[in-house]
Design an enzyme around this catalytic site. Structure first.
Site, PDB file in Angstrom:
ATOM      1  N   PHE A 160       0.838  -1.202   0.000  1.00 13.39           N
ATOM      2  CA  PHE A 160       0.000   0.000   0.000  1.00 13.39           C
ATOM      3  C   PHE A 160       0.873   1.253   0.000  1.00 13.39           C
ATOM      4  O   PHE A 160       0.616   2.213   0.716  1.00 13.39           O
ATOM      5  CB  PHE A 160      -0.926   0.010   1.220  1.00 13.39           C
ATOM      6  CG  PHE A 160      -1.795  -1.212   1.342  1.00 13.39           C
ATOM      7  CD1 PHE A 160      -2.897  -1.390   0.527  1.00 13.39           C
ATOM      8  CD2 PHE A 160      -1.497  -2.203   2.258  1.00 13.39           C
ATOM      9  CE1 PHE A 160      -3.694  -2.521   0.624  1.00 13.39           C
ATOM     10  CE2 PHE A 160      -2.281  -3.336   2.376  1.00 13.39           C
ATOM     11  CZ  PHE A 160      -3.385  -3.503   1.556  1.00 13.39           C
ATOM     12  N   ARG A 162       2.620   4.692  -1.002  1.00 11.75           N
ATOM     13  CA  ARG A 162       2.346   5.950  -1.698  1.00 11.75           C
ATOM     14  C   ARG A 162       3.674   6.490  -2.201  1.00 11.75           C
ATOM     15  O   ARG A 162       4.615   6.643  -1.413  1.00 11.75           O
ATOM     16  CB  ARG A 162       1.708   6.964  -0.746  1.00 11.75           C
ATOM     17  CG  ARG A 162       0.374   6.561  -0.163  1.00 11.75           C
ATOM     18  CD  ARG A 162       0.004   7.477   0.987  1.00 11.75           C
ATOM     19  NE  ARG A 162       0.978   7.393   2.081  1.00 11.75           N
ATOM     20  CZ  ARG A 162       1.085   8.285   3.066  1.00 11.75           C
ATOM     21  NH1 ARG A 162       0.299   9.340   3.082  1.00 11.75           N
ATOM     22  NH2 ARG A 162       1.981   8.119   4.023  1.00 11.75           N
ATOM     23  N   PHE A 260      -8.156  13.093  -0.598  1.00 16.19           N
ATOM     24  CA  PHE A 260      -8.528  12.706  -1.967  1.00 16.19           C
ATOM     25  C   PHE A 260      -9.758  13.455  -2.454  1.00 16.19           C
ATOM     26  O   PHE A 260     -10.496  12.958  -3.295  1.00 16.19           O
ATOM     27  CB  PHE A 260      -8.732  11.186  -2.073  1.00 16.19           C
ATOM     28  CG  PHE A 260      -7.441  10.417  -2.135  1.00 16.19           C
ATOM     29  CD1 PHE A 260      -6.983   9.890  -3.331  1.00 16.19           C
ATOM     30  CD2 PHE A 260      -6.660  10.240  -1.009  1.00 16.19           C
ATOM     31  CE1 PHE A 260      -5.787   9.210  -3.402  1.00 16.19           C
ATOM     32  CE2 PHE A 260      -5.456   9.560  -1.063  1.00 16.19           C
ATOM     33  CZ  PHE A 260      -5.015   9.042  -2.270  1.00 16.19           C
ATOM     34  N   ALA A 263     -10.100  18.600  -6.322  1.00 12.23           N
ATOM     35  CA  ALA A 263     -10.443  18.540  -7.744  1.00 12.23           C
ATOM     36  C   ALA A 263      -9.293  19.069  -8.580  1.00 12.23           C
ATOM     37  O   ALA A 263      -8.507  19.904  -8.133  1.00 12.23           O
ATOM     38  CB  ALA A 263     -11.701  19.351  -8.012  1.00 12.23           C
ATOM     39  N   CYS A 271      -0.469   2.953 -10.878  1.00 14.61           N
ATOM     40  CA  CYS A 271      -1.348   2.101 -10.063  1.00 14.61           C
ATOM     41  C   CYS A 271      -2.830   2.321 -10.344  1.00 14.61           C
ATOM     42  O   CYS A 271      -3.495   1.450 -10.895  1.00 14.61           O
ATOM     43  CB  CYS A 271      -1.048   2.318  -8.576  1.00 14.61           C
ATOM     44  SG  CYS A 271       0.544   1.639  -8.055  1.00 14.61           S
TER      45      CYS A 271
END
Length: 446
Positions: A160, A162, A260, A263, A271
Site C-alpha cells: 500500500f 504511496r 482525496f 479537484a 497504479c
C-alpha cells in the site's frame, strides 16, 4: 534464528521493500534479471527518485563504508534459493497492451524461476497487485514445480505504498494484510513484521482472494473519490460554484473525510488507472461485470479532466494552439516522485503539442523520464525559463516549488498573463494581484 529474506524484482516496490527489511534487522538478498540495475543498487544508488530511499540503501548495502552489510543484490536464482527462507515477489503487473486486463507474465515468470531453486521449506510471499484468483493458481504452480513440493507455501501480502512516502509506508504501515493457507505462513510473517506490529500496526489475516481484493478495492475506492470531486467540479463550472469550498464543506463530515477530495486534472501513475481497469476486466471474467460498471464512469471522468484542461488552455490563447507558446509546470503524475507513467500533465502537454502548440515543460524531478516518453516536447531548466514567452501557463503537478513562485517574476518573462491551475493549489489572489488572469478547474469565479 531470524529468517533470511529475498526480494524478487528490484523496481520501485522491490528496492524499497528490500531496504526496509534490512532496516528491520534482517539479512536480505535482492534479485533482478537486469544486471545494470543490480550494479547500480550494489553501489547504493536507486534507478528512481523516492525521498529517503537512497539514504536507507546506503545504510545497509554490503561493501559500502559504514553500512550494516545486511543487504546484497544478485542476478542468480540459485543463490536466492540457497539463501532465503522468505521470498517476496515484487515484480510489475502492467496493463496488457490494447486491453484492460492485467499482464501476469512477469509474476508467472518470477514464480516459475524461483520454484525451480526451492529445495527446502520456504515461504513465497506475493506483493504484486494481481487479479483475484491468481494466488491460488500460483500456489499450485509452486507445489508442482518446486523440488521441495508441499514444503513450499504461498502467502499474499499486498503493498500500500504511496509514491513520495514509500519508505515511511513500508517501515510504519497503516495496516498489514496477509492472505495465508496455513499457520506456518502466518507465523513467519508475524516474525517478519514484528517491528511494525509492536508499534501497533493492525495485522489482518485473510484467505488468498480477500488479500488480493484488498489492494484493488482500496485503489478503486480512492479513484472513485477523486473522480467524484472532479464530477462535482464539472457541476460547479456549470453552476458558478466553487469546488474547493464544496470539498472543504463535505470533508468535515467524518464519514467522507478531506483526503482525496482535491479537484483538478485527475489521477495518473502506475497504479490507479491500470488497477481499476484490471479490476473491471477480472470482474467480467468472474461473471460479475455489472458490480463494477461504475468504474467505467470513474475512469471516464478522470480522462475528461485532461481534455477539459486542453480546452481551457485553447480558450486562453484565443481558440487555436497553432504557433502559440504554452508553459507546462509539472511532468510527473504527482509531486515527490519522478514517475511519469500515465501522467495527466504530460498527457495534456502532448495533446496541445499535437494540436500545434509550442509546449515547454519543467518539472523538478521528472525531466529525464519525461524526455524519454515525449522527446518531441521542449524542456526548460527552470520554471522561469519554461514560462519565457508563454501565452498561457498551466500548473499541472502540485510541487511545493510551484506554489512558491513569484507571480511578478513570471509575469516579467511571459508573453501574456494567463495561468490555469490544474491542481487547485496556487494562491489565486497573489496571482491576480500581479496582473494575471487566473483560472482554476471547478472554480469559475476563483
Amino acid at each position: 534464528m531470524a529468517p533470511r529474506i529475498t526480494v524478487i524484482g528490484t523496481g520501485y516496490l522491490g528496492a524499497t521493500h528490500a531496504a526496509a527489511m534490512a532496516e528491520l534487522g534482517f539479512e536480505v538478498l535482492g534479485l533482478d534479471v537486469a544486471p545494470e540495475k543490480i550494479e547500480m543498487l550494489g553501489r547504493g544508488k536507486v534507478p528512481m527518485y523516492e525521498p529517503g530511499l537512497e539514504e536507507l540503501l546506503r545504510k545497509h548495502v554490503a561493501g559500502l563504508e559504514g553500512s550494516t552489510g545486511r543487504l546484497r543484490f544478485t542476478t542468480s536464482w540459485e543463490e536466492v534459493g540457497e539463501f532465503g527462507d522468505v521470498h517476496f515477489v515484487c515484480v510489475n503487473t502492467p496493463q496488457k497492451h490494447g486491453e484492460y486486463a492485467c499482464d501476469m507474465s512477469y509474476v508467472d515468470a518470477a514464480v516459475t524461476s524461483l520454484a525451480a531453486v526451492l529445495h527446502r521449506p520456504a515461504l513465497v510471499v506475493g506483493k504484486s497487485t494481481v487479479p483475484v484468483g491468481s494466488a491460488a493458481r500460483l500456489a499450485r504452480l509452486l507445489t508442482e514445480l518446486a523440488p521441495a513440493g508441499e514444503e513450499v507455501e504461498l502467502a499474499w501480502n499486498p503493498e500500500f505504498l504511496r509514491e513520495g512516502f514509500a519508505v515511511k509506508d513500508t517501515l510504519h504501515p497503516d495496516r498489514i494484510v496477509v492472505g495465508v493457507a496455513g499457520e506456518r505462513g502466518e507465523k513467519l510473517l508475524r516474525e517478519v513484521y514484528a517491528g511494525p506490529i509492536g508499534e501497533g500496526t493492525p495485522f489482518v489475516v485473510t484467505d488468498y482472494p480477500t488479500a488480493e481484493l484488498v489492494k484493488t478495492a482500496a485503489n478503486s475506492f480512492l479513484a472513485t473519490k477523486i473522480s467524484f470531486i472532479n464530477a462535482m467540479a464539472e457541476v460547479c463550472e456549470a453552476a458558478d460554484g466553487d469546488v474547493v469550498k464544496l470539498a472543504e464543506a463535505i470533508g468535515h463530515d467524518d464519514r467522507i473525510g478531506k483526503k482525496f477530495l482535491r479537484a483538478g486534472v485527475g489521477f495518473g501513475g502506475g497504479c490507479l488507472p491500470k488497477d481499476i481497469r484490471a479490476f473491471m476486466a477480472r470482474a467480467g471474467e468472474l461473471g460479475v461485470d455489472q458490480a463494477l460498471t461504475f468504474l467505467r464512469e470513474v475512469d471516464s471522468i478522470n480522462m475528461r479532466r485532461r481534455a477539459h484542461m486542453v480546452e481551457l488552455a485553447r480558450e486562453a490563447v484565443g481558440g487555436s494552439f497553432l504557433g502559440q507558446r504554452v508553459a507546462v509546470l509539472g511532468a510527473t503524475f504527482k509531486p515527490d516522485s519522478d514517475d511519469v507513467r500515465d501522467s495527466p500533465a504530460l498527457n495534456v502537454a502532448g495533446q496541445i503539442h499535437l494540436q500545434g502548440g509550442q509546449v515547454t515543460v519543467y518539472d523538478p524531478k521528472g525531466m529525464e523520464n519525461a524526455r524519454r516518453l515525449f522527446p518531441t516536447l521542449a524542456y526548460a531548466a527552470s520554471a522561469l525559463e519554461a514560462c519565457r514567452g508563454a501565452r498561457v501557463v498551466l500548473h499541472l503537478t502540485e510541487w511545493g516549488e510551484f506554489r512558491e513562485l513569484d507571480p511578478s517574476e513570471i509575469a516579467a518573462v511571459a508573453s501574456d498573463r494567463h495561468i490555469i491551475d490544474g491542481r487547485n493549489a496556487l494562491d489565486a489572489a497573489a496571482w491576480r494581484d500581479a496582473g494575471w488572469t487566473f483560472r482554476a478547474m471547478g472554480r469559475p469565479r476563483a
